[in-house]
Write an enzyme that holds these catalytic residues in place. Structure first.
Site, PDB file in Angstrom:
ATOM      1  N   SER A  91     -18.827 -84.410  16.889  1.00  0.00           N
ATOM      2  CA  SER A  91     -18.674 -84.444  15.431  1.00  0.00           C
ATOM      3  C   SER A  91     -20.017 -84.224  14.750  1.00  0.00           C
ATOM      4  O   SER A  91     -20.078 -83.759  13.606  1.00  0.00           O
ATOM      5  CB  SER A  91     -18.074 -85.780  14.983  1.00  0.00           C
ATOM      6  OG  SER A  91     -18.931 -86.852  15.335  1.00  0.00           O
ATOM      7  N   GLN A 117      -8.292 -60.160   2.827  1.00  0.00           N
ATOM      8  CA  GLN A 117      -7.877 -59.016   2.014  1.00  0.00           C
ATOM      9  C   GLN A 117      -6.360 -59.037   1.837  1.00  0.00           C
ATOM     10  O   GLN A 117      -5.614 -59.119   2.806  1.00  0.00           O
ATOM     11  CB  GLN A 117      -8.297 -57.723   2.709  1.00  0.00           C
ATOM     12  CG  GLN A 117      -8.001 -56.461   1.914  1.00  0.00           C
ATOM     13  CD  GLN A 117      -8.443 -55.232   2.685  1.00  0.00           C
ATOM     14  OE1 GLN A 117      -8.154 -55.106   3.866  1.00  0.00           O
ATOM     15  NE2 GLN A 117      -9.142 -54.338   2.015  1.00  0.00           N
ATOM     16  N   SER A 118      -5.927 -58.975   0.596  1.00  0.00           N
ATOM     17  CA  SER A 118      -4.510 -59.115   0.279  1.00  0.00           C
ATOM     18  C   SER A 118      -3.771 -57.785   0.317  1.00  0.00           C
ATOM     19  O   SER A 118      -4.218 -56.801  -0.275  1.00  0.00           O
ATOM     20  CB  SER A 118      -4.358 -59.742  -1.111  1.00  0.00           C
ATOM     21  OG  SER A 118      -3.011 -59.729  -1.525  1.00  0.00           O
ATOM     22  N   ARG A 169     -10.561 -68.882  23.406  1.00  0.00           N
ATOM     23  CA  ARG A 169     -10.235 -67.477  23.174  1.00  0.00           C
ATOM     24  C   ARG A 169     -11.136 -66.488  23.908  1.00  0.00           C
ATOM     25  O   ARG A 169     -10.945 -65.283  23.799  1.00  0.00           O
ATOM     26  CB  ARG A 169     -10.323 -67.188  21.669  1.00  0.00           C
ATOM     27  CG  ARG A 169      -9.355 -67.988  20.821  1.00  0.00           C
ATOM     28  CD  ARG A 169      -7.912 -67.616  21.063  1.00  0.00           C
ATOM     29  NE  ARG A 169      -7.012 -68.236  20.101  1.00  0.00           N
ATOM     30  CZ  ARG A 169      -5.710 -67.965  19.990  1.00  0.00           C
ATOM     31  NH1 ARG A 169      -5.162 -67.086  20.819  1.00  0.00           N
ATOM     32  NH2 ARG A 169      -4.969 -68.587  19.092  1.00  0.00           N
ATOM     33  N   ARG A 174      -7.227 -74.575  12.916  1.00  0.00           N
ATOM     34  CA  ARG A 174      -7.081 -75.271  11.638  1.00  0.00           C
ATOM     35  C   ARG A 174      -8.384 -75.518  10.883  1.00  0.00           C
ATOM     36  O   ARG A 174      -8.390 -75.659   9.667  1.00  0.00           O
ATOM     37  CB  ARG A 174      -6.396 -76.620  11.872  1.00  0.00           C
ATOM     38  CG  ARG A 174      -5.003 -76.520  12.479  1.00  0.00           C
ATOM     39  CD  ARG A 174      -3.990 -75.952  11.476  1.00  0.00           C
ATOM     40  NE  ARG A 174      -2.628 -76.161  11.927  1.00  0.00           N
ATOM     41  CZ  ARG A 174      -1.933 -75.273  12.627  1.00  0.00           C
ATOM     42  NH1 ARG A 174      -2.488 -74.124  12.953  1.00  0.00           N
ATOM     43  NH2 ARG A 174      -0.690 -75.528  12.998  1.00  0.00           N
TER      44      ARG A 174
END
Length: 255
Positions: A97, A130-131, A216, A123
């Site tokens: 942490s 970019q929309s 990943r 999360r």
């Protein structure tokens, strides 16, 4: 895919100036740690970690203990300085942490919507994406149409590539026809594929990026595109913070 580090945690000028202190002869010591290897993020890490265990105030730790940790050899025999030993100990003990106080912000360009769906499962990362609602993807729009990612398995297979390319072009035509028919951008985007690219700005803390890489990285079962992203993120972080290299698997290469 293009990944660039655009910002990271930096010390305030007032805090950095507090590192100056006098040696036994009254001379000012400007650098309590080796800035070629360590830097502002390392100073933050030391401050956060030692705050938990030291009677000193957080503002005093680097000034009074920096030379000891960044200047002495590691006492655990594993190499580096005593700061490296401390960072290893904290990481192995699970007290990570303390690494959440160090953040990095990246520009991530030209990744697929399929990757984005996987990425948002992490999360503790923050995104500005970019929309497809506000950015028009028509052939006659400023975008010139949607770009798309081609998997290696398709790119190396001539027949598969032909089928894939036809499908992408057809979807572009369908999108253009829907827009020409008066369908709003937010509805026409429904036909855009998972392969369609997008750009995003992403911010996370060091603990999150270490966790992201562990899950990943190449060779750990992740899909090739997000594994590639993991390597790029690691490389960008290590480029500015070489002291963090041991916490990533340096043997993996970009796929």
């Amino acid at each position: 895919m293009n990944v660039k580090l655009i910002a990271h945690t930096a010390l305030s000028e007032e805090f950095y100036d507090s590192f100056d202190y006098l040696d036994d002869y009254g001379s000012v010591i400007l650098n309590p740690f080796d800035q070629e290897r360590y830097n502002e993020r390392a100073a933050v890490a030391l401050t956060a970690i030692r705050t938990c265990y030291s009677p000193l105030k957080p503002t005093e730790i680097v000034a009074k203990e920096g030379a000891k940790y960044f200047g002495n050899s590691a006492s655990d025999g594993e190499g580096g300085t005593d700061a490296d030993r401390l960072f290893r100990h904290i990481t192995r003990s699970g007290h990570t942490s303390t690494l959440e106080h160090i953040t990095y912000t990246f520009a991530v360009e030209g990744v697929s919507r399929a990757l984005l769906a996987q990425l948002t499962r992490h999360r503790h990362l923050s995104f500005s994406v970019q929309s497809q609602r506000y950015v028009r993807m028509g052939s006659a729009d400023k975008s010139g149409g949607f770009d798309y990612v081609t998997p290696v398995s398709i790119n190396e297979n001539a027949e598969a590539y032909r089928v894939y390319d036809v499908a992408m072009n057809e979807l572009q035509s369908v999108y253009d026809e829907l827009r020409a028919a008066g369908v709003p951008t937010e509805d026409a985007r429904m036909v855009l594929p998972n392969a369609a690219t997008c750009n995003l700005v992403m911010t996370g803390n060091l603990r999150t990026f270490l966790d992201f890489y562990a899950k990943r990285r190449p060779g750990n079962g992740a899909q090739w595109e997000i594994a590639n992203l993991a390597v790029h993120l690691r490389d960008e972080i290590v480029k500015v913070d070489p002291w963090l290299a041991p916490y990533f698997d340096a043997k993996e290469e970009t796929v």
